[in-house]
Design a protein around this motif. Structure first.
Motif, PDB file in Angstrom:
ATOM      1  N   GLU A  75       0.833  -1.207   0.000  1.00  0.00           N
ATOM      2  CA  GLU A  75       0.000   0.000   0.000  1.00  0.00           C
ATOM      3  C   GLU A  75       0.866   1.255   0.000  1.00  0.00           C
ATOM      4  N   TRP A  76       1.980   1.222   0.732  1.00  0.00           N
ATOM      5  CA  TRP A  76       2.899   2.366   0.765  1.00  0.00           C
ATOM      6  C   TRP A  76       3.485   2.613  -0.626  1.00  0.00           C
ATOM      7  N   GLU A  77       3.919   1.536  -1.274  1.00  0.00           N
ATOM      8  CA  GLU A  77       4.497   1.679  -2.611  1.00  0.00           C
ATOM      9  C   GLU A  77       3.461   2.173  -3.610  1.00  0.00           C
ATOM     10  N   GLU A  78       2.220   1.723  -3.428  1.00  0.00           N
ATOM     11  CA  GLU A  78       1.158   2.175  -4.328  1.00  0.00           C
ATOM     12  C   GLU A  78       0.884   3.659  -4.130  1.00  0.00           C
ATOM     13  N   LYS A  79       0.937   4.114  -2.879  1.00  0.00           N
ATOM     14  CA  LYS A  79       0.688   5.530  -2.589  1.00  0.00           C
ATOM     15  C   LYS A  79       1.706   6.420  -3.283  1.00  0.00           C
ATOM     16  N   TYR A  80       2.957   5.968  -3.313  1.00  0.00           N
ATOM     17  CA  TYR A  80       4.023   6.776  -3.911  1.00  0.00           C
ATOM     18  C   TYR A  80       4.463   6.222  -5.267  1.00  0.00           C
TER      19      TYR A  80
END
Length: 396
Positions: A370-375
């Protein structure tokens, strides 16, 4: 792990009131003058106190700047200035706190407290000093309560000794080359690069020499590294060579009958990387230490690769704790924000000029995906440069 888990800083230089939860690897980013070095010097203060008392000699041996005592106390407009600053750490089951008075000429203890499992081992105040609940003779105001504790057996001595060895390393190229002296006199490695040849000899003679293979992963044009006392005076530089031994390198692309290079021949990056690796793997270097500007002299790609090696070494040595400052974004790409041993702090001054530390971590409950998707899969270096986490000059 016997590492510093938490530090409290109150009224020290630009840091009015901050508490940081620390990990094994701690990286600090921010603009020049934000307060990164002030944090490292707060650790040096605590370390000096653990050795027995804070004075200029102890601070110098830890790499701290030797400012006037009064400079150590915070001074902000429209804020009443206290006569002391306060520092505290939590380390394993121990808590150590002290307040230090400062004036134009000296430092003196106002109060101290050492706890284990929330039970007092020793302390001091205006009412006097105690050790294991017993009153003890009054000790001088520039001597810490720790100096008395060290005379007693106990597990706290191991923690105190480890803390007292903390130092801030800032290698200098002329010293690494062997053409300038390191006045820190730190063993086995000097704070500014001294003693590299001798420390390398120690590693080559013991079981940790295989760790030096990391050097060749970073700089693959070298065939080998070693130490020599046979210095060719015909090609030595005009500067005097200090000491009896020098670090040597063999360049695998040069002719085999002329491929020996001395420390004063190679790039400063090759010396710096070797210094950092020796600092990490030598058995007698401090377990808790800082490197100010870990990106010093290095190409951005080499910074990233060196950080990869540091992360890997720390996984194998849980007893070590490292504090790094950097201005190079690529230094962040080895950090795993989902690893509880890693900490990334953005250091900045607020509108009142007070230093604040913001730990960068994903929102609670967020997965790595989810973190990688956000950025959008950006690296931490790219996120930093985008301005999303701060630590950049205004208007950048």
């Amino acid at each position: 792990m016997d590492i510093i888990k938490e530090i409290e800083i109150k009224g020290f230089k630009s840091i009015e009131n901050q508490t940081l939860n620390l990990g094994q690897l701690n990286i600090f980013i921010g603009t020049n003058g934000a307060g990164k070095s002030n944090f490292l010097e707060a650790l040096a203060m605590i370390s000096a106190s653990a050795e027995g008392g804070i004075d200029y000699k102890k601070l110098s041996s830890r790499g701290a700047r030797l400012s006037s005592p009064e400079i150590l106390r915070s001074s902000f407009r429209n804020v009443e200035r206290k006569n002391y600053f306060e520092l505290a750490i939590k380390m394993q089951d121990f808590y150590y706190n002290f307040k230090l008075n400062t004036n134009k000429e000296s430092l003196s203890y106002f109060s101290e407290k050492l706890l284990k499992n929330n039970k007092k081992i020793a302390g001091r105040s205006r009412a006097g000093a105690t050790l294991f609940k017993e009153s003890i003779p009054k000790i001088t105001q520039n001597r810490s309560i720790i100096s008395i504790i060290q005379n007693y057996e106990g597990s706290h001595n191991n923690i105190i000794n480890k803390l007292s060895e903390f130092a801030i390393f800032s290698p200098s190229t002329p010293i690494l080359r062997g053409v300038a002296s390191d006045n820190s006199f730190q063993e086995p490695l000097g704070l500014y690069g001294g003693g590299l040849a001798k420390a390398l000899t120690d590693i080559l003679n013991n079981n940790s020499r295989h760790e030096l293979q990391r050097f060749f992963h970073l700089l693959d044009w070298f065939q080998s590294i070693g130490v020599t006392d046979q210095i060719n005076t015909d090609i030595a530089p005009e500067q005097s060579i200090l000491g009896n031994i020098l670090v040597t390198y063999k360049d695998k692309f040069m002719k085999t009958n002329f491929n020996d290079l001395y420390a004063y021949d190679v790039s400063e990056g090759a010396l710096y990387i070797l210094f950092v690796l020796v600092l990490l793997i030598h058995e007698n270097t401090p377990d808790i230490f800082a490197v100010d500007n870990i990106d010093n002299t290095l190409n951005p790609g080499l910074v990233r690769e060196l950080m990869n090696q540091i992360v890997d070494i720390l996984k194998k040595h849980p007893e070590k704790q490292v504090f790094l400052t950097t201005h190079n974004p690529t230094a962040l790409d080895s950090i795993d924000l989902f690893d509880p041993n890693h900490r990334l702090f953005v250091v900045a001054r607020n509108e009142a000029g007070k230093t604040e530390f913001k730990q960068i971590k994903p929102p609670q409950g967020t997965t790595k995906e989810e973190w990688e998707e956000k950025y959008y899969g950006l690296k931490l270096s790219e996120i930093w440069l985008s301005g999303a986490i701060g630590g950049l000059p205004k208007g950048f």
